[in-house]
Design an enzyme around this catalytic site. Structure first.
Site, short mmCIF file in Angstrom:
data_model
loop_
_atom_site.label_atom_id
_atom_site.label_comp_id
_atom_site.label_asym_id
_atom_site.label_seq_id
_atom_site.Cartn_x
_atom_site.Cartn_y
_atom_site.Cartn_z
N SER A 9 37.62 46.19 25.40
CA SER A 9 38.67 45.91 26.29
C SER A 9 39.92 46.30 25.97
O SER A 9 40.46 45.61 24.87
CB SER A 9 38.36 44.62 26.97
OG SER A 9 39.69 44.52 27.81
N HIS A 34 36.28 49.39 28.54
CA HIS A 34 36.38 48.40 29.66
C HIS A 34 37.74 48.32 29.95
O HIS A 34 38.68 48.04 29.29
CB HIS A 34 35.93 47.06 29.09
CG HIS A 34 35.86 45.89 30.02
ND1 HIS A 34 34.76 45.69 30.87
CD2 HIS A 34 36.46 44.72 30.36
CE1 HIS A 34 34.71 44.73 31.64
NE2 HIS A 34 36.09 44.10 31.27
N ASP A 36 40.30 46.26 32.29
CA ASP A 36 40.62 44.99 33.00
C ASP A 36 41.65 45.21 33.94
O ASP A 36 43.02 45.09 33.58
CB ASP A 36 40.92 43.73 32.11
CG ASP A 36 39.70 43.29 31.41
OD1 ASP A 36 38.64 43.06 31.96
OD2 ASP A 36 39.83 43.37 29.89
N MET A 38 44.27 43.47 36.71
CA MET A 38 44.47 42.07 37.21
C MET A 38 45.65 42.20 38.43
O MET A 38 46.67 43.11 37.85
CB MET A 38 45.03 41.18 36.02
CG MET A 38 43.80 41.08 34.97
SD MET A 38 44.01 39.98 33.75
CE MET A 38 42.67 40.13 32.49
N HIS A 67 37.10 46.80 35.40
CA HIS A 67 36.76 45.55 35.93
C HIS A 67 37.82 44.99 36.63
O HIS A 67 38.89 44.81 36.35
CB HIS A 67 36.66 44.69 34.63
CG HIS A 67 36.42 43.03 34.92
ND1 HIS A 67 36.41 42.43 33.98
CD2 HIS A 67 35.92 42.52 36.09
CE1 HIS A 67 36.22 41.12 34.54
NE2 HIS A 67 35.89 41.16 35.80
N MET A 69 39.69 42.45 38.70
CA MET A 69 40.12 41.07 39.01
C MET A 69 41.11 41.17 40.08
O MET A 69 42.45 40.81 39.69
CB MET A 69 40.45 40.40 37.50
CG MET A 69 39.14 40.29 36.60
SD MET A 69 39.49 39.89 35.00
CE MET A 69 39.92 41.40 34.41
N MET A 138 30.95 36.43 33.66
CA MET A 138 32.15 36.15 32.91
C MET A 138 31.70 35.08 32.10
O MET A 138 31.10 34.00 32.39
CB MET A 138 33.42 35.61 33.78
CG MET A 138 33.90 36.82 34.63
SD MET A 138 35.18 37.98 33.58
CE MET A 138 35.75 37.19 32.39
N ASP A 176 31.28 39.15 29.55
CA ASP A 176 32.74 39.28 29.08
C ASP A 176 33.40 38.02 29.05
O ASP A 176 33.53 37.23 29.75
CB ASP A 176 33.24 40.10 30.31
CG ASP A 176 34.88 40.63 30.38
OD1 ASP A 176 35.28 40.52 29.31
OD2 ASP A 176 35.37 41.13 31.44
C1 DX5 Z 1 39.35 38.71 30.59
C2 DX5 Z 1 38.87 40.02 30.73
C3 DX5 Z 1 38.24 40.41 29.57
C4 DX5 Z 1 38.95 40.24 28.29
C5 DX5 Z 1 37.95 39.79 27.11
O1 DX5 Z 1 39.67 38.20 31.94
O2 DX5 Z 1 37.99 40.20 31.78
O3 DX5 Z 1 37.47 41.77 29.44
O4 DX5 Z 1 39.29 41.53 27.75
O5 DX5 Z 1 38.54 39.53 26.04
P1 DX5 Z 1 38.05 38.69 24.89
O6 DX5 Z 1 37.00 39.71 24.14
O7 DX5 Z 1 39.03 38.75 23.87
O8 DX5 Z 1 37.60 37.31 25.20
ZN ZN Z 2 36.94 42.37 31.72
#
Ligand code: DX5
Ligand code: ZN
Length: 216
Positions: A9, A34, A36, A38, A67, A69, A138, A176
């Site tokens: 990620s 990946h 993320d 947000m 992903h 969010m 998650m 994740d």
């Molecule tokens: C968190 C993200 C993850 C995050 C995971 O909300 O969806 O993808 O990057 O990071 P680590 O592996 O550091 O927990």
């Molecule tokens: Zn993620």
């Protein structure tokens, strides 16, 4: 056990050097990137939008695992599809019409993913699994990298493996949050197909070795 896919990620990358992060991912032997996304509403953090995927797309041949969010994901999915996402995962908790959204992702020619936060049970996905190419479990509360895994979330992976085989479905199961060399062992034993890894990947000095170890 089948080959586990590793999806670093870029949330834990240096945000001023995303193309360097993509090159590091390629060189490590990991297959997916990946991404993320947000919005500061569904989760208490803000990252980036489709423009990053678009600009990063020519820099790597890796699979783009977006992903989302974000609230109201259906409003943005076409933009992420155009920007070069391969898998588009949105959250069950952020949408009312998840059934329609999953179908619409497939209609855009993309792989459709649905994610659940730690408080959502697998049973909430019951009517949706046949429409999903990926289920993202998650294993931390979403919003930030570098958190500790909530181990009980891996029970959901075991349930999904069982349901998938009972119903003869084909979705991939991804975990994740809090995945590192130690927690990956339990995740693999539970039956995951995809390991997302943020902090442990970008903190690792030897990323090739890390990826090999995560794959087991
Ligand atoms: C968190 C993200 C993850 C995050 C995971 O909300 O969806 O993808 O990057 O990071 P680590 O592996 O550091 O927990
Ligand atoms: Zn993620």
């Amino acid at each position: 056990m089948a080959n586990v896919i590793i999806a670093p990620s870029v949330l834990s990358a240096d945000f001023s050097h995303f193309s360097a992060a993509a090159a590091e991912i390629d060189a490590s032997g990991a297959e997916w990137v990946h991404l993320d996304v947000m919005d500061g509403r569904f989760v208490p953090n803000i990252t980036f939008g489709p423009k990053l995927l678009e600009d990063l797309r020519p820099k790597t041949g890796a699979v783009f695992d977006a992903h989302l969010m974000i609230n109201n994901p259906e409003a943005f999915i076409p933009q992420f599809a155009r920007a070069g996402a391969d898998y588009i995962t949105f959250h069950l908790e952020a949408a009312v019409h998840s059934h329609r959204i999953l179908s619409s992702i497939r209609e855009l020619g993309k792989k459709a993913g649905i994610g659940i936060v730690p408080s959502t049970p697998v049973s909430a996905l019951d009517e949706l699994l046949a429409l999903a190419d990926l289920v993202l479990v998650m294993t931390v509360n979403p919003g930030f990298g570098g958190q500790k895994i909530i181990p009980s979330c891996l029970d959901k992976v075991r349930s999904l493996v069982r349901i998938r085989s009972e119903r003869e479905l084909g979705f991939l199961i991804s975990v994740d949050g809090g995945i590192n060399e130690e927690t990956a062992v339990a995740a693999r034993q539970a039956g995951v197909d995809v390991l997302v890894t943020g902090a442990s990947f970008f903190n690792a000095s030897d990323k090739v070795k890390l990826v090999r170890s995560l794959k087991g």
